[in-house]
Design a protein around this motif. Sequence first.
Motif, PDB file in Angstrom:
ATOM      1  N   LEU A  85       9.472  30.524  19.635  1.00  0.00           N
ATOM      2  CA  LEU A  85      10.898  30.749  19.430  1.00  0.00           C
ATOM      3  C   LEU A  85      11.388  30.108  18.146  1.00  0.00           C
ATOM      4  O   LEU A  85      12.045  30.757  17.337  1.00  0.00           O
ATOM      5  CB  LEU A  85      11.689  30.185  20.616  1.00  0.00           C
ATOM      6  N   SER A  86      11.078  28.830  17.990  1.00  0.00           N
ATOM      7  CA  SER A  86      11.565  28.194  16.767  1.00  0.00           C
ATOM      8  C   SER A  86      10.780  26.930  16.491  1.00  0.00           C
ATOM      9  O   SER A  86      10.174  26.345  17.385  1.00  0.00           O
ATOM     10  CB  SER A  86      13.049  27.858  16.883  1.00  0.00           C
ATOM     11  N   VAL A  87      10.793  26.554  15.243  1.00  0.00           N
ATOM     12  CA  VAL A  87      10.236  25.270  14.829  1.00  0.00           C
ATOM     13  C   VAL A  87      11.382  24.515  14.179  1.00  0.00           C
ATOM     14  O   VAL A  87      11.981  24.991  13.221  1.00  0.00           O
ATOM     15  CB  VAL A  87       9.083  25.455  13.827  1.00  0.00           C
TER      16      VAL A  87
ATOM     17  N   SER B  19      13.862  35.747  13.022  1.00  0.00           N
ATOM     18  CA  SER B  19      12.501  36.144  13.386  1.00  0.00           C
ATOM     19  C   SER B  19      12.317  37.644  13.241  1.00  0.00           C
ATOM     20  O   SER B  19      11.251  38.108  12.828  1.00  0.00           O
ATOM     21  CB  SER B  19      12.214  35.744  14.830  1.00  0.00           C
TER      22      SER B  19
ATOM     23  N   LYS C 164      20.226  22.956  15.876  1.00  0.00           N
ATOM     24  CA  LYS C 164      19.322  23.926  15.231  1.00  0.00           C
ATOM     25  C   LYS C 164      19.570  25.285  15.879  1.00  0.00           C
ATOM     26  O   LYS C 164      19.578  25.405  17.115  1.00  0.00           O
ATOM     27  CB  LYS C 164      17.879  23.471  15.450  1.00  0.00           C
TER      28      LYS C 164
ATOM     29  N   HIS D 284       9.572  25.234  19.992  1.00  0.00           N
ATOM     30  CA  HIS D 284       9.974  25.810  21.268  1.00  0.00           C
ATOM     31  C   HIS D 284       9.158  27.069  21.517  1.00  0.00           C
ATOM     32  O   HIS D 284       9.100  27.942  20.650  1.00  0.00           O
ATOM     33  CB  HIS D 284      11.460  26.155  21.261  1.00  0.00           C
TER      34      HIS D 284
ATOM     35  N   PHE E  19      18.014  22.742  24.900  1.00  0.00           N
ATOM     36  CA  PHE E  19      17.708  23.981  24.183  1.00  0.00           C
ATOM     37  C   PHE E  19      18.161  25.116  25.079  1.00  0.00           C
ATOM     38  O   PHE E  19      17.514  25.444  26.056  1.00  0.00           O
ATOM     39  CB  PHE E  19      16.214  24.077  23.890  1.00  0.00           C
TER      40      PHE E  19
ATOM     41  N   MET F  14      19.451  29.079  25.731  1.00  0.00           N
ATOM     42  CA  MET F  14      19.165  30.392  25.146  1.00  0.00           C
ATOM     43  C   MET F  14      20.004  31.456  25.807  1.00  0.00           C
ATOM     44  O   MET F  14      20.464  31.314  26.942  1.00  0.00           O
ATOM     45  CB  MET F  14      17.705  30.737  25.327  1.00  0.00           C
TER      46      MET F  14
ATOM     47  N   ARG G  88      18.428  29.019  16.654  1.00  0.00           N
ATOM     48  CA  ARG G  88      17.295  29.946  16.676  1.00  0.00           C
ATOM     49  C   ARG G  88      17.898  31.352  16.636  1.00  0.00           C
ATOM     50  O   ARG G  88      18.217  31.938  17.667  1.00  0.00           O
ATOM     51  CB  ARG G  88      16.480  29.741  17.956  1.00  0.00           C
TER      52      ARG G  88
END
Lengths: 174, 454, 450
Positions: free
Chosen positions: A75-77, C417, C410, A91, C384, C386, C412
């Motif tokens: 998912l992410s760094v 992506s 952070k 993640h 975290f 989502m 995402r």
Amino acid sequence: MSDASPPANKADKTPADDAPEPIQHGPLGKALADKGLTLEALGDDAVGNETLGVACADLLGVAKALRDDGFDLLLSVSGMDYKEYRQSVTHLYSTKTYQTVTLKTDAGGDDTVPSLVPIWPAADWHERESYDLMGIHYEGHPDLRRILMPIDWIGHPLRKDYKEEDPRLVWNRR
Amino acid sequence: MNPYNLPNWFVWLHAQLGFNVADPGVQVLLVLAWGVTLFTLIAVVAKAAVVFMVLMERKVLAWVTQRKGPNRVGPFGLLQTLADGVKLLFKEDVMTPQQDKFLFTLAPAIFIFPVFVLFAFVPFTDFLFGVALPVGALLVFALSSISVIGMVLAGWASNNKYSLLGGMRSAAQAISYEIPLVLAVLAVVLFAGSMNLLDIVEAQRGPLGPLSWYWFYITPLAFIVFLISSIAEVNRIPFDLPEAESELVSGYNTEYSGMKFAMFFLAEYAALFVMCALTVVFFFGGYNSLLAGVALPWGGTMEATLISTPMIPMDGEMMPLGVWLQQTLHVPNLSWLLDQLEKISWMVLKIYTFIFFAMWLRGTLPRLKPDQLMGFSWKFLIPLSLINLFAVGVQRFWAYPNNSLDTLFNSITTHIPFLIVWAVIVFGGVGVFCMLMSRQLNAKTRKRFAAPSA
Amino acid sequence: MTTASPAPELSLRDKPGFSDLQGVTVEHGLNTQDMVVNIGPQHPSTHGVLRLVTTINGEIVKDMEPVIGYLHRSKEKMAEGRSYFQYQPTIDRVEYLSSFYDHYVYVTAIEALADLKVPKRVEYIRMICMELNRITSHLLWFGTFLLDLGATSPFFYAFREREAIFKLFEDITGARMMYNYFRFGGVNADAPPGWLDDVRKVINELPFRFDEYEAIANKNPIVMDRCIGVGVTSYQDLLDYGVTGPSMRACGVAQDMRKTNPYSCYNEVEFDVPTATEGDVYARYKVRMAEMRESIRIVHQLLDNMPGGDSAELRKLEKEHAKVAEEIAAAKKRVTVAKKNEEAPNAADVAKMAEKAPELPFDYRTTGQKVNLMVFKPPAGEAFSMVESPRGMLGCYLVSDGTPKAYRVKWRGASFSNLTILPSMMIGNLYPDLMAIFGSLDIILPEVDR
């Protein structure tokens, strides 16, 4: 609620080692530890995602084991700056079990962490971003260069001690 | 008296002004004078047409997309285009040092010149036209393909990669689509027996009225091929690849600004006007009205009957309206004038119908890819127009050897075998091609990637 | 793998073909020459400021490298400099087409950290907002996608419907696009009276509009020719590049956080996860169109089961309760300080009164706990959270050190992506396919650059 929260001791605390007593492994951490992998249990985060601390040397092994367990989506760094050291937080998500897991890897003194690109190619841009903004070097990354900031930027802006002192910028040229 | 084939009225006018029109020297001067007159007329007509068309396009697109369109400058936004034109006129003419200045300036001129010349060929009536050459149909397409050079030059001279791509695309597109265009017109020429646009229009005056126009009378195929190719020829959606906005920013005219851009803009719309006019001339009976030449079962034509029918009471007795008007207004050739007015109205109406069609398409369809564009022309339109040409050839030389349209009605029995062959060839051809196309589509659909299930 | 080869910084100019006169290749007996086209940062169909350094040969794309960062506004650094609440208005700009989702992940991360309870009514209002926002986002995508293909009209149609939904957003949040509506443990204000009916009116109309859209586009031969079989990806590719959202569902995998990890109250509503198996541009198109209809289905259920119903009734109910509460308070007061000549009410009677009029259920409230936003400090820890945004999995990694400012936020972003797969999909395709493929990925640049 907010007023009731205890005043944080800023001097010696970082969120990671706030835990007063040793934490037991969750089911995932246990399964990995049973395979003979070295990891540190860091409990669950507030949402309930299991968090595992992994040393640089063990990262690739743990990552491979996790990928084989079905954590196929990176998912992410996120790069973290804890002033004394940098940390790379990864993640992962499993499209089989729908779980999310957090891997935390402390970078050494040279801010180097193994790259996860060989295992999840999706890590490519995320690691570049982390390198760009936090200055963590990912060893084994095929193309580690800046991604968000201009390629000739000086410094890594998300670091806590970052100061914009580029003499080329107009507002710094007094 | 008139060796240069100038319009008779022009020569007559100068004779009345005291020129010795029989003198060869004066005749050469007359030719030059006619050129200047013609160009002025065309410039005025073309610009007026374009000014109206731009507004029309914006209004039509607004209508398609449920907006109001320009409505601020002048009543109903009529002066909007003029305001835009003035704005473009006063805009800076940007040129970068890397551009080839000579070609960069030449390109819009090359682009606009043939389009304006083409206006001279359009017969608005049997009287109102610039030139009526015996090789009109040929020259029209020869001229219209010159414009492409302007586009390629613009693309090359702009020193811009988008422009270059746009220019190259326009060249490829023009080469591909002129072939079916000309092949479709060849069928018309074969049938009309002349390349003179006036003769082609006149030849479409038939007893069936609109059905004897060539869009139906030859084959609908030729018309469809021509319509598609003509839209491709003037680079309109869905064939607007040379200036594909979402891909090439603005294609070959990306780097142009100010009046040079206005010239491209003007020429594009003028080309659309001319192409629609040619569609009307070749396939939709030109200036012929819907009733022109329609025969009535009890004899006479519908047109003449209609004109003589409205009667008004005058001095205690009934007389035809037309005759009364002529007597009252003391205009000796009023009927001729009215006829001309009627013809030009029909012509303009038909042209704008096709322009509206093109605008409608623009509001409706997405854009093709270059490979699909080429494939459509080479794999579909060109074979189709060849089949059509063959069918028309058979039709022409078997059915109507005397080039007389009346034969169809006089001896319908002799045509039955022909009609069968004709129908088999034409509709069979269409069927086979539609089948091929749909199969190609299905194959593409079938070949689609099947993803592994999770 | 991305196409980027190992190269030092400042290497773009050194790439073969950067200058026009390099990279001559011979193909089919023709001397052809690669050309580098710098698509963007300003270009009609890059949907923002994205630069694609594209090497083309004729119209065929040989290589492509996305260059991002032109819209980098250091959202993550901004979070460290201001309080949790002060950061909220800037979140809208992270992803301006569906910013309810960004707010939701941020707010839920904090709620998880501070252990705030959220009333059901709040969750329902949030879900309505998010699902409507999914529709507006997909509508904009539909319009711009067809605009990229060259069709201008659908853009206007889509905006017409989008505007109707924006009107609803304006009614409830006060803003058309930059909402800043969700709060820690609640929402900023209850829905205005009659809002639920307005929503119902709009979403009753929408399916007919979607039918019209599909009539325009679904069977259009040009759309089909440009979309079917173009930009085909396999599921493994998507995983490798971390692509999520409709693109993943277009590969036949029903990966939707709303189903797989039900957050909010998504386990209380019935809906399907639309999938397609082809994995091409057309499949992505179909998935998104179907998703809008599913969103309408969800919103219908939410409207019907809204705890407390319309806010007009709720206000009336609240008033009654307040009245009773006042009476009780007055009676209680009289119990303790009875006047000289007055008979003191029986304490038992007062308790009975209180029993008769219980407080409004927690689920009817629009704020869980009262939070002082200015000095709000969640305890140290991290979360975290989502959410399934219209573009895929959107996450917010929030680390708190117990101070009023976040230690680290952070994002995402799904687009970040999703963009990585573009070069591998483009290589070997035609240049105009870029518009179809890039459009079908539905990337929004502010989310990429943040």
